[in-house]
Design an enzyme around this catalytic site. Structure first.
Site, PDB file in Angstrom:
ATOM      1  N   HIS A  77      -9.500  -8.722   6.539  1.00  3.24           N
ATOM      2  CA  HIS A  77      -8.394  -7.947   7.084  1.00  3.24           C
ATOM      3  C   HIS A  77      -8.814  -6.536   7.461  1.00  3.24           C
ATOM      4  O   HIS A  77      -8.200  -5.550   7.073  1.00  3.24           O
ATOM      5  CB  HIS A  77      -7.209  -7.911   6.096  1.00  3.24           C
ATOM      6  CG  HIS A  77      -5.888  -8.032   6.757  1.00  3.24           C
ATOM      7  ND1 HIS A  77      -4.904  -7.070   6.694  1.00  3.24           N
ATOM      8  CD2 HIS A  77      -5.382  -9.007   7.540  1.00  3.24           C
ATOM      9  CE1 HIS A  77      -3.848  -7.463   7.391  1.00  3.24           C
ATOM     10  NE2 HIS A  77      -4.121  -8.644   7.905  1.00  3.24           N
ATOM     11  N   HIS A 136      -1.875  -3.290  -3.294  1.00  2.47           N
ATOM     12  CA  HIS A 136      -2.808  -4.094  -2.462  1.00  2.47           C
ATOM     13  C   HIS A 136      -2.758  -5.520  -3.020  1.00  2.47           C
ATOM     14  O   HIS A 136      -1.697  -6.135  -3.064  1.00  2.47           O
ATOM     15  CB  HIS A 136      -4.174  -3.423  -2.534  1.00  2.47           C
ATOM     16  CG  HIS A 136      -5.203  -3.896  -1.549  1.00  2.47           C
ATOM     17  ND1 HIS A 136      -4.931  -4.730  -0.511  1.00  2.47           N
ATOM     18  CD2 HIS A 136      -6.552  -3.617  -1.465  1.00  2.47           C
ATOM     19  CE1 HIS A 136      -6.059  -4.965   0.183  1.00  2.47           C
ATOM     20  NE2 HIS A 136      -7.050  -4.302  -0.377  1.00  2.47           N
ATOM     21  N   PHE A 165       6.351  -6.934   0.023  1.00  2.17           N
ATOM     22  CA  PHE A 165       7.037  -6.582   1.281  1.00  2.17           C
ATOM     23  C   PHE A 165       6.433  -5.331   1.894  1.00  2.17           C
ATOM     24  O   PHE A 165       5.981  -4.431   1.185  1.00  2.17           O
ATOM     25  CB  PHE A 165       8.538  -6.366   1.039  1.00  2.17           C
ATOM     26  CG  PHE A 165       9.254  -7.668   0.869  1.00  2.17           C
ATOM     27  CD1 PHE A 165       9.846  -8.304   1.956  1.00  2.17           C
ATOM     28  CD2 PHE A 165       9.272  -8.294  -0.366  1.00  2.17           C
ATOM     29  CE1 PHE A 165      10.461  -9.530   1.808  1.00  2.17           C
ATOM     30  CE2 PHE A 165       9.888  -9.533  -0.521  1.00  2.17           C
ATOM     31  CZ  PHE A 165      10.483 -10.150   0.566  1.00  2.17           C
ATOM     32  N   HIS A 195       4.017  -3.415   5.111  1.00  2.00           N
ATOM     33  CA  HIS A 195       2.592  -3.418   5.417  1.00  2.00           C
ATOM     34  C   HIS A 195       2.184  -2.116   6.088  1.00  2.00           C
ATOM     35  O   HIS A 195       2.975  -1.521   6.828  1.00  2.00           O
ATOM     36  CB  HIS A 195       2.226  -4.596   6.336  1.00  2.00           C
ATOM     37  CG  HIS A 195       0.780  -4.917   6.278  1.00  2.00           C
ATOM     38  ND1 HIS A 195      -0.148  -4.307   7.103  1.00  2.00           N
ATOM     39  CD2 HIS A 195       0.076  -5.747   5.459  1.00  2.00           C
ATOM     40  CE1 HIS A 195      -1.353  -4.761   6.794  1.00  2.00           C
ATOM     41  NE2 HIS A 195      -1.244  -5.631   5.801  1.00  2.00           N
ATOM     42  N   ASP A 227       1.288 -11.621   0.620  1.00  2.00           N
ATOM     43  CA  ASP A 227       1.349 -11.870  -0.823  1.00  2.00           C
ATOM     44  C   ASP A 227       2.626 -12.562  -1.291  1.00  2.00           C
ATOM     45  O   ASP A 227       2.607 -13.260  -2.308  1.00  2.00           O
ATOM     46  CB  ASP A 227       1.212 -10.545  -1.586  1.00  2.00           C
ATOM     47  CG  ASP A 227      -0.235 -10.101  -1.691  1.00  2.00           C
ATOM     48  OD1 ASP A 227      -1.119 -10.973  -1.634  1.00  2.00           O
ATOM     49  OD2 ASP A 227      -0.475  -8.890  -1.827  1.00  2.00           O
TER      50      ASP A 227
HETATM   51  C1  LIG Z   1      -2.546  -8.252   1.026  1.00  2.00           C
HETATM   52  C2  LIG Z   1      -1.986  -6.901   0.912  1.00  2.00           C
HETATM   53  O1  LIG Z   1      -2.589  -6.030   0.347  1.00  2.00           O
HETATM   54  S1  LIG Z   1      -0.519  -6.628   1.695  1.00  2.00           S
HETATM   55  C3  LIG Z   1       0.215  -5.262   0.825  1.00  2.00           C
HETATM   56  C4  LIG Z   1       0.629  -5.667  -0.561  1.00  2.00           C
HETATM   57  N1  LIG Z   1       1.382  -4.592  -1.216  1.00  2.00           N
HETATM   58  C5  LIG Z   1       2.699  -4.716  -1.472  1.00  2.00           C
HETATM   59  O2  LIG Z   1       3.343  -5.701  -1.173  1.00  2.00           O
HETATM   60  C6  LIG Z   1       3.318  -3.546  -2.201  1.00  2.00           C
HETATM   61  C7  LIG Z   1       4.681  -3.188  -1.614  1.00  2.00           C
HETATM   62  N2  LIG Z   1       4.531  -2.556  -0.331  1.00  2.00           N
HETATM   63  C8  LIG Z   1       4.190  -1.235  -0.212  1.00  2.00           C
HETATM   64  O3  LIG Z   1       4.040  -0.517  -1.198  1.00  2.00           O
HETATM   65  C9  LIG Z   1       3.978  -0.685   1.177  1.00  2.00           C
HETATM   66  O4  LIG Z   1       4.755  -1.374   2.125  1.00  2.00           O
HETATM   67  C10 LIG Z   1       2.482  -0.737   1.583  1.00  2.00           C
HETATM   68  C11 LIG Z   1       1.585  -0.115   0.493  1.00  2.00           C
HETATM   69  C12 LIG Z   1       2.033  -2.166   1.800  1.00  2.00           C
HETATM   70  C13 LIG Z   1       2.312   0.032   2.882  1.00  2.00           C
HETATM   71  O5  LIG Z   1       2.594   1.371   2.600  1.00  2.00           O
HETATM   72  P1  LIG Z   1       2.976   2.410   3.754  1.00  2.00           P
HETATM   73  O6  LIG Z   1       2.110   2.190   4.936  1.00  2.00           O
HETATM   74  O7  LIG Z   1       2.961   3.750   3.132  1.00  2.00           O
HETATM   75  O8  LIG Z   1       4.465   1.964   4.076  1.00  2.00           O
HETATM   76  P2  LIG Z   1       5.415   2.510   5.194  1.00  2.00           P
HETATM   77  O9  LIG Z   1       4.906   3.788   5.760  1.00  2.00           O
HETATM   78  O10 LIG Z   1       5.686   1.395   6.121  1.00  2.00           O
HETATM   79  O11 LIG Z   1       6.741   2.802   4.359  1.00  2.00           O
HETATM   80  C14 LIG Z   1       7.879   3.229   5.054  1.00  2.00           C
HETATM   81  C15 LIG Z   1       9.056   3.318   4.150  1.00  2.00           C
HETATM   82  O12 LIG Z   1       9.413   2.028   3.656  1.00  2.00           O
HETATM   83  C16 LIG Z   1       9.419   2.019   2.244  1.00  2.00           C
HETATM   84  N3  LIG Z   1       8.807   0.780   1.786  1.00  2.00           N
HETATM   85  C17 LIG Z   1       7.647   0.244   2.231  1.00  2.00           C
HETATM   86  N4  LIG Z   1       7.391  -0.900   1.564  1.00  2.00           N
HETATM   87  C18 LIG Z   1       8.421  -1.071   0.701  1.00  2.00           C
HETATM   88  C19 LIG Z   1       8.702  -2.046  -0.250  1.00  2.00           C
HETATM   89  N5  LIG Z   1       7.882  -3.072  -0.460  1.00  2.00           N
HETATM   90  N6  LIG Z   1       9.823  -1.920  -0.974  1.00  2.00           N
HETATM   91  C20 LIG Z   1      10.669  -0.888  -0.784  1.00  2.00           C
HETATM   92  N7  LIG Z   1      10.446   0.085   0.121  1.00  2.00           N
HETATM   93  C21 LIG Z   1       9.325  -0.011   0.853  1.00  2.00           C
HETATM   94  C22 LIG Z   1       8.534   3.169   1.850  1.00  2.00           C
HETATM   95  O13 LIG Z   1       8.864   3.664   0.563  1.00  2.00           O
HETATM   96  C23 LIG Z   1       8.840   4.156   2.919  1.00  2.00           C
HETATM   97  O14 LIG Z   1      10.088   4.754   2.623  1.00  2.00           O
HETATM   98  P3  LIG Z   1      10.254   6.330   2.641  1.00  2.00           P
HETATM   99  O15 LIG Z   1       9.898   6.735   4.032  1.00  2.00           O
HETATM  100  O16 LIG Z   1      11.676   6.526   2.264  1.00  2.00           O
HETATM  101  O17 LIG Z   1       9.276   6.818   1.611  1.00  2.00           O
HETATM  102  O1  LIG Z   2      -4.597  -4.635   5.510  1.00  2.00           O
HETATM  103  C1  LIG Z   2      -4.092  -4.147   4.493  1.00  2.00           C
HETATM  104  O2  LIG Z   2      -3.832  -2.923   4.354  1.00  2.00           O
HETATM  105  C2  LIG Z   2      -3.742  -5.001   3.342  1.00  2.00           C
HETATM  106  C3  LIG Z   2      -3.809  -6.465   3.643  1.00  2.00           C
HETATM  107  O3  LIG Z   2      -2.895  -7.044   4.178  1.00  2.00           O
HETATM  108  C4  LIG Z   2      -5.032  -7.175   3.309  1.00  2.00           C
HETATM  109  O4  LIG Z   2      -6.013  -6.549   2.867  1.00  2.00           O
HETATM  110  O5  LIG Z   2      -5.070  -8.404   3.480  1.00  2.00           O
END
Ligand SMILES: CC(=O)SCCNC(=O)CCNC(=O)[C@H](O)C(C)(C)COP(=O)(O)OP(=O)(O)OC[C@H]1O[C@@H](n2cnc3c(N)ncnc32)[C@H](O)[C@@H]1OP(=O)(O)O
Ligand SMILES: O=C([O-])CC(=O)C(=O)O
Length: 374
Positions: free
Chosen positions: A186, A221, A258, A260, A311
């Site tokens: 990714h 992550h 949720f 990304h 995820d």
């Molecule tokens: C395979 C992987 O690694 S995929 C990622 C797995 N991680 C998760 O599922 C953890 C939950 N998700 C998150 O923490 C985030 O969406 C991340 C880390 C994946 C991305 O982070 P960012 O790029 O900073 O998110 P983004 O800029 O789109 O956030 C925008 C707004 O949505 C909110 N938001 C984003 N994701 C979520 C969530 N899962 N639940 C609630 N609110 C959320 C943020 O708090 C932010 O709100 P704010 O402006 O009031 O602070």
């Molecule tokens: O690209 C990212 O930031 C996280 C992700 O979805 C992955 O590593 O699969």
């Protein structure tokens, strides 16, 4: 607490280098590995083909694939020194820490002496990671010293076989194979970037991968699949899930699985694993976990326009295959090793040490104050 400043934070939207391995969100929502769309790979490929593609740039032909699979099958054994270490790790350790320790220990026993060995090391890690995890798991939980040198044709089948002590069904093996494909690569995600930063110092492969495992461990992550499972298993009905998730949103809690950093409307891996989760839900006669997951998806979209990432539906899909929740993120490791190692090799092939600058926000220059005057 001061207001969080987001714009530009987390290097979002900035290019930190180039890669020929993968595109993420290039056409809005798409994901490709070396030019091949993830949907095509998840439909037609095996994980071993994808690993070969990532490592070598092209899909293998039939002979190359058979040779590669035979090679990987031959490298599933654990050295005694590593078995001893794994036997010392307590049963209540987090399996991601076991992976980190296992990879690091292997770096002592099978040290990369020159970059000419990098492909051999990557193949060895790909082959041995399930053995590391499941040797420890079965020893610490069931008190047995398993033989990790199975004759299973695929890594997916080998993993499930070691875990459950029986050959998996075709559906389970294929679901695991697809899962490994979806998680393989990714672009510049946090763990891969960790590996590349480490590689840019000309460090060894085991150090790069050990560092990447540490980055993947966090719930923002890779750890999100476990966190998602811990949330959905608390709900006994979609109605309860709706009420609880609305409450979490009102409290500004993060809903794991949720959102990304790159995709803005959907994660292309979601529909694929969601489809598998549905197949397995029907197979086990589930009437709770899958409907609960769908309700969480609906509430998150209706309330926040946030979508499930790779995820979220992995949680229920793995659960339906009787995989213990704490093994979810280590499976991600077994897969993403292919992306990490490919990025290490790509970094090494055109290297400059990664060393960005920082915007200084500390005090202006000031005079030293003697200790009795503070
Ligand atoms: C395979 C992987 O690694 S995929 C990622 C797995 N991680 C998760 O599922 C953890 C939950 N998700 C998150 O923490 C985030 O969406 C991340 C880390 C994946 C991305 O982070 P960012 O790029 O900073 O998110 P983004 O800029 O789109 O956030 C925008 C707004 O949505 C909110 N938001 C984003 N994701 C979520 C969530 N899962 N639940 C609630 N609110 C959320 C943020 O708090 C932010 O709100 P704010 O402006 O009031 O602070
Ligand atoms: O690209 C990212 O930031 C996280 C992700 O979805 C992955 O590593 O699969």
């Amino acid at each position: 607490m001061s207001e969080k400043v987001l714009s530009g934070a987390g290097l979002r939207g900035q290019s930190a280098g180039s890669t020929a391995l993968c595109t993420v969100g290039k056409s809005g929502t798409g994901l490709t590995y070396r030019g091949y769309d993830i949907h095509e790979l998840a439909t037609h490929a095996t994980f071993e083909e994808v690993a070969y593609l990532l490592f070598h740039g092209e899909l293998p032909n039939a002979n190359q694939l058979e040779d590669y699979k035979a090679r990987l099958r031959g490298m599933r054994g654990l050295p005694n020194g590593l078995k001893k270490v794994l036997e010392e790790v307590p049963a209540d350790a987090h399996p991601m820490d076991v992976m980190r320790t296992g990879c690091s220990m292997l770096g002592n026993l099978e040290t990369e002496q020159s970059f000419e060995q990098q492909q051999d090391i990557a193949d060895r890690l790909l082959s041995v990671f399930p053995s590391i995890l499941l040797y420890w798991y079965r020893f610490s939980h069931d008190g047995v010293r398993i033989d990790t040198e199975t004759d299973d044709d695929s890594i997916a089948g080998h993993f499930l076989h070691l875990m459950l002590d029986k050959k998996p069904s075709d559906n389970h093996r294929r679901c695991m194979d697809v899962s490994l494909i979806l998680y393989a690569e990714h672009e510049f995600n946090a763990s891969t970037f960790t590996a590349r930063v480490c590689a840019s110092t000309l460090s060894d492969m085991h150090s790069c991968i050990t560092g990447a495992i540490g980055s993947l461990r966090g719930p923002l992550h890779g750890g999100a699949n476990e966190a998602a499972m811990e949330m959905i298993e608390k709900y006994s009905s979609p109605e309860q899930a709706k009420e609880e998730v609305l409450g979490m949103l009102a409290r500004k809690d993060k809903i794991m699985g949720f959102g990304h950093a790159i995709y803005s409307t959907s994660d292309p891996r979601n529909n694929i694993i969601k489809g598998w989760s549905k197949i397995l839900a029907d197979e086990v006669g589930d009437t709770v976990l899958y409907p609960v997951s769908e309700m969480v998806e609906k509430v998150m979209w209706d309330e926040k326009k946030l979508f499930p990432n790779a995820d979220f539906f992995h949680a229920s899909a793995y659960h339906f295959m009787d995989i213990p929740t704490k093994l979810f993120t280590p499976i991600f490791v077994c897969s993403r090793l292919t992306g990490w190692a490919s990025h290490v090799m790509e970094q090494r092939a055109n290297n400059r040490i990664i060393r960005p600058s920082a915007d200084y926000v500390g005090p202006e220059p000031r005079s030293w104050v003697a200790i009795d005057a503070r």
